[in-house]
Enzyme design. Structure first.
Site, PDB file in Angstrom:
ATOM      1  N   TYR A 148      45.990  41.288  40.294  1.00 56.24           N
ATOM      2  CA  TYR A 148      46.848  40.993  39.136  1.00 56.24           C
ATOM      3  C   TYR A 148      46.002  40.579  37.942  1.00 56.24           C
ATOM      4  O   TYR A 148      46.233  41.020  36.805  1.00 56.24           O
ATOM      5  CB  TYR A 148      47.807  39.881  39.548  1.00 56.24           C
ATOM      6  CG  TYR A 148      48.788  39.406  38.503  1.00 56.24           C
ATOM      7  CD1 TYR A 148      49.534  40.292  37.733  1.00 56.24           C
ATOM      8  CD2 TYR A 148      49.010  38.040  38.333  1.00 56.24           C
ATOM      9  CE1 TYR A 148      50.467  39.837  36.809  1.00 56.24           C
ATOM     10  CE2 TYR A 148      49.936  37.576  37.416  1.00 56.24           C
ATOM     11  CZ  TYR A 148      50.665  38.476  36.659  1.00 56.24           C
ATOM     12  OH  TYR A 148      51.592  38.020  35.749  1.00 56.24           O
ATOM     13  N   GLU A 150      47.870  42.266  43.373  1.00 52.89           N
ATOM     14  CA  GLU A 150      48.203  40.949  43.905  1.00 52.89           C
ATOM     15  C   GLU A 150      47.060  39.985  43.641  1.00 52.89           C
ATOM     16  O   GLU A 150      45.898  40.299  43.923  1.00 52.89           O
ATOM     17  CB  GLU A 150      48.470  41.014  45.415  1.00 52.89           C
ATOM     18  CG  GLU A 150      49.771  41.693  45.776  1.00 52.89           C
ATOM     19  CD  GLU A 150      50.076  41.614  47.270  1.00 52.89           C
ATOM     20  OE1 GLU A 150      51.249  41.749  47.623  1.00 52.89           O
ATOM     21  OE2 GLU A 150      49.142  41.424  48.079  1.00 52.89           O
ATOM     22  N   CYS A 151      47.362  38.815  43.122  1.00 51.94           N
ATOM     23  CA  CYS A 151      46.414  37.734  42.903  1.00 51.94           C
ATOM     24  C   CYS A 151      45.207  38.237  42.101  1.00 51.94           C
ATOM     25  O   CYS A 151      45.325  38.509  40.917  1.00 51.94           O
ATOM     26  CB  CYS A 151      46.020  37.097  44.231  1.00 51.94           C
ATOM     27  SG  CYS A 151      45.367  35.417  44.065  1.00 51.94           S
ATOM     28  N   GLY A 152      44.046  38.393  42.716  1.00 48.87           N
ATOM     29  CA  GLY A 152      42.896  38.889  41.977  1.00 48.87           C
ATOM     30  C   GLY A 152      43.141  40.250  41.364  1.00 48.87           C
ATOM     31  O   GLY A 152      42.678  40.544  40.254  1.00 48.87           O
ATOM     32  N   SER A 157      51.503  40.258  40.504  1.00 49.18           N
ATOM     33  CA  SER A 157      51.754  38.814  40.484  1.00 49.18           C
ATOM     34  C   SER A 157      50.669  38.138  41.303  1.00 49.18           C
ATOM     35  O   SER A 157      49.838  38.798  41.933  1.00 49.18           O
ATOM     36  CB  SER A 157      53.135  38.484  41.063  1.00 49.18           C
ATOM     37  OG  SER A 157      53.107  38.483  42.477  1.00 49.18           O
TER      38      SER A 157
END
EC number: 6.3.5.9
Length: 436
Positions: free
Chosen positions: A330, A326-328, A424
Site C-alpha cells: 500500500y 497490502e501494508c508495505g 490498505s
C-alpha cells in the site's frame, strides 16, 4: 495428521529456536513434516521453511474459520506429510481482547498435544506452580511435556526436575543457556530468514542441541498418540484477485500468506512471481497484480529507481488491471515514502497518500473489515494490522474498508481505491461469512 505444538507461557521464552531446532532434527531423521505457525506472523514461517524444507502455513484460530483450518491440515496430509509441528504465538492462552484465537484454541481444534517451553533463567522451584497452573487452566488443552530452557547448570537442572516430578508432566529435556542460539531482530520481529547470512549453520547447531538435550523418543510418543478430530478437505476459499495473478516477492515484499495462494490455485487461478527490487515487471498477461507487505522502507531508494517495475505497474493500472497492495505494498502504491533517515522517495503514485517511517507509531491488532467496493470480496473479512509507518498526507478518494477492531469498536474507514488500484494497511486472512 499426528503432531504436536511447541508453546510457552510468554513471548521470549525460546519457542522459535526450539521449534526450528526440532524441525531440522526431525528432517535429518527422515520425517516428512508439516510446519505450522499459529496466528498472523509472517516472519517465523520463512524460518520454518528453511529448517524443514517445506512451506509453512499460518493457522489463525481468530481470523480463520474452523473449517478452513481443518481443510488446510487435510491438505498437508494430502501432500504426504506425517508430522505436523506447530509453533504457538505469544503465551499459550494469549489471543485477542477476549482471549479467543489463542494457541490453545488451535491446539484444541486440531487435537494437538502441547509441549511447553519454559524460560528457567531466573527461577527454580517456582516452575512447579507455573507448569501446574498451565496444565490445569483448560482441561481441553493437554500439556504433555515440558522443555526446560536456559538452564544454568546441572544443579539448576536437578532442582527444576525435582520441583516438577510430583506433577506427572514429563520433562522432555533441559537446554543450556547459549547466547549463540538467538536470532537477530528488528522493528517487526526477527530479521527475515533470507537475510540471515549464517542461517544454515544456526539451524544445524540448533538441531545438534535438540538431539543432545531432548529425549526425541519421548517426543515421538507424544505425537503418536491417537487423534480425535476429522479433517475436512473441501471448504470455500476467498475469491482470487484475478485469473492470472502476478505477485511481488522479494525482501521488500515478503509478507504473504501461503493459504491464500493455495486457495486461489484451488479456485483455478494461476500465480506468478516477480521481484520489484530486481526491477522485474509482472507477466504481461496478468489480470491482477498483488503487492504484499514487507519492508519497502528499507529498500525505498531501490524501489524508486526500479524504472521497469514502475512503468509496468503504471501501464497495467492504465489498462484497468486490478492492482492491490497490502501494508508495505500500500505504501509503494502511494506518492512518496519517507524512510527512517527522513529522506523522501517517489513511489508509484497510483494512490493519493504519502507515508513515513520516520514518524513512527505502532498499529497492531486483529481487524474486522466490511469491503466498500473495488475488490472481488463482498463479504465481511478478518484481517491483521501490524506496522509502524504512518500516513502523513492523504487526498480525498474512495475508501476500501469499514473497519472494527477485535472487540467490535468502530475504527472508521481505511484504505483507498482509485479506478482498478486499491490498498490498505490490512493483511486479509479469511472471510467471516457463509459464502465466498
Amino acid at each position: 495428521m499426528k503432531g504436536f505444538m511447541i508453546a510457552a507461557p510468554a513471548s521470549g521464552s525460546g519457542k522459535t529456536t526450539v521449534t526450528l531446532g526440532l524441525l531440522r532434527a526431525l528432517k535429518r531423521r527422515g520425517e516428512v513434516l508439516a510446519p505450522v505457525k499459529a496466528g498472523p506472523d509472517y516472519i517465523d514461517p520463512a524460518y520454518h521453511r528453511a529448517a524443514s524444507g517445506v512451506d509453512c502455513f499460518n493457522l489463525d484460530p481468530w481470523a480463520m474459520r474452523p473449517e478452513l483450518i481443518s481443510a488446510l491440515s487435510s491438505r498437508m496430509t494430502e501432500s504426504g506429510a506425517r508430522v505436523l509441528v506447530a509453533e504457538g504465538m505469544m503465551g499459550l492462552f494469549d489471543g485477542a481482547i477476549d482471549g479467543k484465537g489463542s494457541s490453545a484454541d488451535l491446539a484444541r481444534l486440531l487435537d494437538l498435544p502441547v509441549v511447553l517451553v519454559v524460560d528457567c533463567a531466573r527461577q527454580s522451584h517456582s516452575i512447579a506452580a507455573l507448569v501446574w497452573g498451565f496444565s490445569q487452566f483448560r482441561k481441553d488443552v493437554l500439556i504433555e511435556g515440558v522443555i526446560l530452557n536456559r538452564v544454568g547448570s546441572p544443579r539448576h537442572e536437578a532442582m527444576l526436575r525435582g520441583a516438577l516430578a510430583p506433577l506427572g508432566v514429563p520433562v522432555l529435556g533441559a537446554l543450556p543457556r547459549d547466547p549463540a542460539l538467538s536470532l537477530p531482530e528488528r522493528h517487526l520481529g526477527l530479521v527475515q530468514a533470507d537475510e540471515h547470512a549464517g542461517l544454515e549453520s544456526f539451524l544445524e547447531q540448533a538441531a545438534d542441541v535438540m538431539e543432545a538435550h531432548i529425549d526425541m523418543d519421548a517426543l515421538q510418543t507424544i505425537w503418536l498418540r491417537p487423534k480425535r478430530y476429522d479433517a475436512m478437505a473441501n471448504v470455500a476459499r476467498l475469491k482470487p484477485l484475478g485469473n492470472r495473478i502476478a505477485v511481488a516477492r522479494d525482501d521488500a515484499f515478503a509478507f504473504a500468506y501461503m493459504h491464500l495462494f493455495e486457495g486461489w490455485r484451488r479456485r483455478g487461478a494461476e500465480i506468478s512471481f516477480f521481484s520489484p527490487l530486481a526491477d522485474e515487471a509482472p507477466k504481461a498477461d496478468a489480470d491482477a497484480i498483488y503487492l504484499p507487505g514487507g519492508y519497502p522502507e528499507l529498500h525505498a531508494q531501490r524501489l524508486a529507481g526500479a524504472s521497469r517495475f514502475r512503468t509496468a505497474i503504471g501501464d497495467a493500472a492504465a489498462r484497468g488491471v486490478t492492482v492491490y497492495g497490502e501494508c508495505g505494498g500500500y505504501m509503494v502504491l502511494g506518492k512518496t515514502l519517507e524512510d527512517a533517515a527522513g529522506v523522501h522517495h517517489p513511489m508509484l503514485g497510483l494512490l493519493p497518500l504519502e507515508t513515513s517511517f520516520a514518524r513512527r507509531k505502532l498499529h497492531l491488532g486483529y481487524r474486522l473489515l466490511e469491503p466498500l467496493g473495488g475488490l472481488p470480496w463482498d463479504m465481511p473479512l478478518k484481517a491483521h494490522e501490524f506496522h509502524y509507518a504512518s500516513i502523513v498526507r492523504e487526498e480525498k478518494a474512495d475508501r476500501l474498508f469499514r473497519v472494527r477492531d477485535a472487540s467490535g469498536e468502530n475504527l472508521g474507514e481505511a484504505g483507498l481505491r482509485v479506478g482498478s488500484v486499491s490498498g490498505s494497511f490490512m493483511h486479509v486472512i479469511d472471510f467471516s461469512g457463509e459464502a465466498a
